[in-house]
Design an enzyme around this catalytic site. Structure first.
Site, mmCIF file in Angstrom:
data_model
loop_
_atom_site.group_PDB
_atom_site.id
_atom_site.type_symbol
_atom_site.label_atom_id
_atom_site.label_comp_id
_atom_site.label_asym_id
_atom_site.label_seq_id
_atom_site.Cartn_x
_atom_site.Cartn_y
_atom_site.Cartn_z
ATOM 1 C CE1 TYR A 222 -4.220 -2.600 5.287
ATOM 2 C CE2 TYR A 222 -3.624 -0.351 4.688
ATOM 3 C CZ TYR A 222 -3.969 -1.644 4.313
ATOM 4 O OH TYR A 222 -4.072 -1.975 2.992
ATOM 5 C CB SER B 165 -0.907 0.008 1.237
ATOM 6 O OG SER B 165 -1.519 1.266 1.418
#
Length: 247
Positions: free
Chosen positions: A152, A139
Protein backbone atom coordinates in the site's frame (compact mmCIF):
# COMPACT_ATOMS: atom_id res chain seq x y z
CA UNK A 1 -8.71 27.87 -5.72
CA UNK A 2 -12.32 28.77 -5.05
CA UNK A 3 -14.15 26.45 -2.67
CA UNK A 4 -17.75 27.13 -3.76
CA UNK A 5 -19.81 26.90 -6.96
CA UNK A 6 -17.72 24.05 -8.34
CA UNK A 7 -18.80 20.72 -9.82
CA UNK A 8 -16.71 18.10 -8.07
CA UNK A 9 -16.16 14.40 -8.70
CA UNK A 10 -15.15 12.35 -5.65
CA UNK A 11 -14.21 8.71 -6.14
CA UNK A 12 -14.82 6.50 -3.11
CA UNK A 13 -17.31 9.12 -1.95
CA UNK A 14 -19.79 6.98 -0.02
CA UNK A 15 -17.82 6.56 3.22
CA UNK A 16 -14.82 7.67 5.24
CA UNK A 17 -12.68 10.52 3.98
CA UNK A 18 -14.52 10.66 0.66
CA UNK A 19 -17.91 11.12 2.30
CA UNK A 20 -16.62 13.77 4.70
CA UNK A 21 -15.11 15.66 1.76
CA UNK A 22 -18.43 15.40 -0.07
CA UNK A 23 -20.34 16.61 2.99
CA UNK A 24 -18.09 19.63 3.55
CA UNK A 25 -17.99 20.58 -0.12
CA UNK A 26 -21.73 20.18 -0.75
CA UNK A 27 -22.39 22.41 2.26
CA UNK A 28 -20.36 25.15 0.56
CA UNK A 29 -22.62 25.39 -2.50
CA UNK A 30 -20.73 22.89 -4.64
CA UNK A 31 -22.36 20.14 -6.65
CA UNK A 32 -20.66 16.88 -5.71
CA UNK A 33 -20.70 13.71 -7.79
CA UNK A 34 -19.84 10.73 -5.62
CA UNK A 35 -18.58 7.49 -7.13
CA UNK A 36 -18.53 4.05 -5.53
CA UNK A 37 -18.94 0.35 -6.25
CA UNK A 38 -21.76 -0.34 -3.77
CA UNK A 39 -24.98 1.16 -5.17
CA UNK A 40 -26.98 0.90 -1.94
CA UNK A 41 -24.34 2.55 0.21
CA UNK A 42 -23.79 5.19 -2.44
CA UNK A 43 -27.48 6.12 -2.58
CA UNK A 44 -27.69 6.30 1.21
CA UNK A 45 -24.68 8.61 1.26
CA UNK A 46 -26.09 10.86 -1.46
CA UNK A 47 -29.41 11.13 0.43
CA UNK A 48 -27.52 12.82 3.28
CA UNK A 49 -26.01 15.49 1.03
CA UNK A 50 -27.84 18.65 -0.07
CA UNK A 51 -26.39 18.90 -3.57
CA UNK A 52 -25.15 15.54 -4.79
CA UNK A 53 -25.34 13.00 -7.59
CA UNK A 54 -24.44 9.34 -7.08
CA UNK A 55 -22.96 7.25 -9.89
CA UNK A 56 -22.18 3.60 -9.36
CA UNK A 57 -18.81 2.80 -10.89
CA UNK A 58 -15.60 0.95 -10.12
CA UNK A 59 -12.62 3.11 -11.06
CA UNK A 60 -10.45 0.02 -11.38
CA UNK A 61 -12.72 -1.36 -14.12
CA UNK A 62 -11.94 -0.05 -17.61
CA UNK A 63 -15.50 -0.44 -18.91
CA UNK A 64 -16.94 1.38 -15.90
CA UNK A 65 -14.49 4.23 -16.42
CA UNK A 66 -15.43 4.59 -20.09
CA UNK A 67 -19.13 4.80 -19.16
CA UNK A 68 -18.40 7.19 -16.31
CA UNK A 69 -16.35 9.58 -18.45
CA UNK A 70 -19.01 9.54 -21.17
CA UNK A 71 -21.73 10.39 -18.63
CA UNK A 72 -19.65 13.14 -17.06
CA UNK A 73 -18.89 14.72 -20.42
CA UNK A 74 -22.55 14.66 -21.47
CA UNK A 75 -24.31 15.45 -18.18
CA UNK A 76 -21.71 17.49 -16.30
CA UNK A 77 -19.64 19.45 -18.84
CA UNK A 78 -18.95 22.02 -16.12
CA UNK A 79 -16.99 19.47 -14.02
CA UNK A 80 -13.90 21.31 -12.78
CA UNK A 81 -12.53 19.40 -9.77
CA UNK A 82 -11.61 15.71 -9.60
CA UNK A 83 -10.76 14.18 -6.23
CA UNK A 84 -9.14 10.76 -6.58
CA UNK A 85 -9.93 9.26 -3.20
CA UNK A 86 -10.89 5.61 -3.89
CA UNK A 87 -8.40 3.23 -2.34
CA UNK A 88 -7.50 -0.36 -1.57
CA UNK A 89 -5.25 -1.53 1.28
CA UNK A 90 -4.16 -4.89 2.62
CA UNK A 91 -2.13 -5.85 5.64
CA UNK A 92 1.18 -7.45 4.71
CA UNK A 93 3.29 -10.23 6.11
CA UNK A 94 6.22 -10.03 3.74
CA UNK A 95 8.06 -12.78 5.62
CA UNK A 96 5.40 -15.49 5.40
CA UNK A 97 2.63 -14.43 3.00
CA UNK A 98 1.98 -16.27 -0.24
CA UNK A 99 -0.49 -13.80 -1.80
CA UNK A 100 1.46 -10.54 -1.70
CA UNK A 101 1.66 -10.30 -5.48
CA UNK A 102 -2.11 -10.57 -5.92
CA UNK A 103 -2.86 -8.06 -3.16
CA UNK A 104 -0.24 -5.64 -4.46
CA UNK A 105 -1.74 -5.84 -7.93
CA UNK A 106 -5.16 -4.85 -6.60
CA UNK A 107 -3.69 -1.96 -4.63
CA UNK A 108 -1.54 -0.69 -7.50
CA UNK A 109 -4.46 -0.74 -9.92
CA UNK A 110 -6.86 1.05 -7.57
CA UNK A 111 -4.51 3.49 -5.84
CA UNK A 112 -2.24 4.43 -8.71
CA UNK A 113 -2.97 3.19 -12.24
CA UNK A 114 -6.70 3.95 -12.03
CA UNK A 115 -5.89 7.51 -10.97
CA UNK A 116 -3.68 7.99 -14.01
CA UNK A 117 -6.37 6.59 -16.33
CA UNK A 118 -9.18 8.75 -14.94
CA UNK A 119 -7.07 11.91 -14.90
CA UNK A 120 -5.95 11.34 -18.47
CA UNK A 121 -9.51 10.87 -19.72
CA UNK A 122 -10.88 13.91 -17.87
CA UNK A 123 -8.02 16.33 -18.57
CA UNK A 124 -9.42 17.53 -21.93
CA UNK A 125 -12.63 18.62 -20.19
CA UNK A 126 -10.81 20.09 -17.18
CA UNK A 127 -8.58 22.19 -19.42
CA UNK A 128 -11.70 23.81 -20.91
CA UNK A 129 -12.77 25.23 -17.54
CA UNK A 130 -11.83 28.69 -16.29
CA UNK A 131 -10.35 27.16 -13.14
CA UNK A 132 -9.87 23.46 -12.46
CA UNK A 133 -8.11 21.09 -10.08
CA UNK A 134 -7.05 17.50 -9.68
CA UNK A 135 -6.68 16.24 -6.11
CA UNK A 136 -4.89 12.96 -5.47
CA UNK A 137 -5.37 11.51 -1.98
CA UNK A 138 -2.04 10.09 -0.87
CA UNK A 139 -0.83 9.14 2.62
CA UNK A 140 1.88 9.68 5.17
CA UNK A 141 3.26 6.26 4.16
CA UNK A 142 4.31 7.80 0.86
CA UNK A 143 7.37 9.06 2.76
CA UNK A 144 8.28 6.09 4.93
CA UNK A 145 6.79 2.61 4.50
CA UNK A 146 5.13 0.54 7.18
CA UNK A 147 5.99 -3.15 7.10
CA UNK A 148 2.31 -3.87 7.80
CA UNK A 149 1.29 -1.87 4.72
CA UNK A 150 4.34 -2.30 2.53
CA UNK A 151 2.64 -2.61 -0.85
CA UNK A 152 0.00 0.00 0.00
CA UNK A 153 2.82 2.39 0.91
CA UNK A 154 4.51 1.65 -2.40
CA UNK A 155 1.36 2.66 -4.29
CA UNK A 156 1.16 5.93 -2.37
CA UNK A 157 4.85 6.64 -2.99
CA UNK A 158 4.19 6.10 -6.70
CA UNK A 159 1.14 8.37 -6.52
CA UNK A 160 3.20 11.07 -4.79
CA UNK A 161 5.86 10.99 -7.52
CA UNK A 162 3.24 11.02 -10.28
CA UNK A 163 1.38 13.92 -8.64
CA UNK A 164 4.51 16.06 -8.52
CA UNK A 165 5.25 15.32 -12.17
CA UNK A 166 1.64 16.05 -13.16
CA UNK A 167 1.73 19.38 -11.32
CA UNK A 168 4.87 20.37 -13.17
CA UNK A 169 3.43 19.24 -16.52
CA UNK A 170 0.24 21.30 -16.01
CA UNK A 171 1.97 24.36 -14.54
CA UNK A 172 1.18 26.53 -17.57
CA UNK A 173 -2.48 25.45 -17.75
CA UNK A 174 -5.58 26.30 -15.74
CA UNK A 175 -5.51 22.93 -13.94
CA UNK A 176 -4.03 22.98 -10.44
CA UNK A 177 -2.76 19.73 -8.94
CA UNK A 178 -3.11 19.06 -5.22
CA UNK A 179 -2.01 16.16 -3.05
CA UNK A 180 -3.88 15.44 0.18
CA UNK A 181 -1.75 13.49 2.65
CA UNK A 182 -3.58 12.30 5.78
CA UNK A 183 -2.13 10.30 8.66
CA UNK A 184 -4.07 7.37 10.13
CA UNK A 185 -7.78 8.24 9.98
CA UNK A 186 -10.58 6.63 11.97
CA UNK A 187 -12.72 5.10 9.22
CA UNK A 188 -14.20 1.74 8.35
CA UNK A 189 -11.47 1.45 5.71
CA UNK A 190 -8.72 1.65 8.35
CA UNK A 191 -10.37 -0.41 11.10
CA UNK A 192 -8.17 -3.45 10.48
CA UNK A 193 -4.97 -1.42 10.96
CA UNK A 194 -5.94 0.37 14.16
CA UNK A 195 -7.99 3.17 12.68
CA UNK A 196 -9.68 3.80 16.02
CA UNK A 197 -6.44 5.52 17.04
CA UNK A 198 -6.58 7.88 14.06
CA UNK A 199 -7.94 11.36 13.57
CA UNK A 200 -11.58 11.87 12.51
CA UNK A 201 -12.26 12.04 8.79
CA UNK A 202 -13.98 15.39 9.32
CA UNK A 203 -10.60 16.88 10.33
CA UNK A 204 -9.15 15.77 7.00
CA UNK A 205 -12.02 17.51 5.19
CA UNK A 206 -11.59 20.72 7.19
CA UNK A 207 -7.85 20.92 6.55
CA UNK A 208 -8.37 20.05 2.91
CA UNK A 209 -10.74 22.99 2.40
CA UNK A 210 -8.23 25.34 4.02
CA UNK A 211 -5.43 24.03 1.82
CA UNK A 212 -7.52 24.18 -1.35
CA UNK A 213 -8.57 27.76 -0.73
CA UNK A 214 -4.97 28.87 -0.09
CA UNK A 215 -3.50 26.93 -3.04
CA UNK A 216 -1.39 24.76 -0.75
CA UNK A 217 -0.58 22.08 -3.28
CA UNK A 218 0.73 19.55 -0.75
CA UNK A 219 -1.81 19.40 2.07
CA UNK A 220 -0.20 17.45 4.91
CA UNK A 221 -2.92 16.87 7.47
CA UNK A 222 -2.40 17.03 11.24
CA UNK A 223 0.83 15.32 12.35
CA UNK A 224 1.77 14.45 8.79
CA UNK A 225 3.59 17.77 8.48
CA UNK A 226 5.83 17.00 11.47
CA UNK A 227 6.47 13.50 10.19
CA UNK A 228 7.41 14.90 6.77
CA UNK A 229 9.95 17.23 8.41
CA UNK A 230 11.39 14.29 10.34
CA UNK A 231 11.64 12.31 7.10
CA UNK A 232 13.52 15.16 5.41
CA UNK A 233 15.98 15.54 8.27
CA UNK A 234 16.43 11.88 9.24
CA UNK A 235 14.87 9.25 6.91
CA UNK A 236 16.05 6.34 9.07
CA UNK A 237 14.42 7.77 12.16
CA UNK A 238 11.20 8.39 10.24
CA UNK A 239 11.22 4.75 9.16
CA UNK A 240 11.74 3.63 12.78
CA UNK A 241 8.90 5.83 14.03
CA UNK A 242 6.54 4.61 11.32
CA UNK A 243 7.15 1.02 12.41
CA UNK A 244 6.86 1.43 16.17
CA UNK A 245 4.43 -1.05 17.76
CA UNK A 246 0.91 0.32 18.00
CA UNK A 247 -2.06 -0.82 19.99
Amino acid sequence: MKTSKNTILITGGSAGIGFELAKSLSAKDNHVIIIGRNADRLQKAAAQLPNATAITADVSNADDVEKLVSKLNSDFPELNIVINNAGAANLNDLLNATDTFEKAGEEMLTNYLSVIRLNEKLLPSLKNQNEAAIVNVSSVVAFAPSTRLATYGATKAALHAYTRALRLSLAETNVKVFELMPPLVNTEFSAEIGGKNGIPASQVADEFLTGLESDNYEIRVAGTEDFYRLYLSNPDEALRVMNLPRA
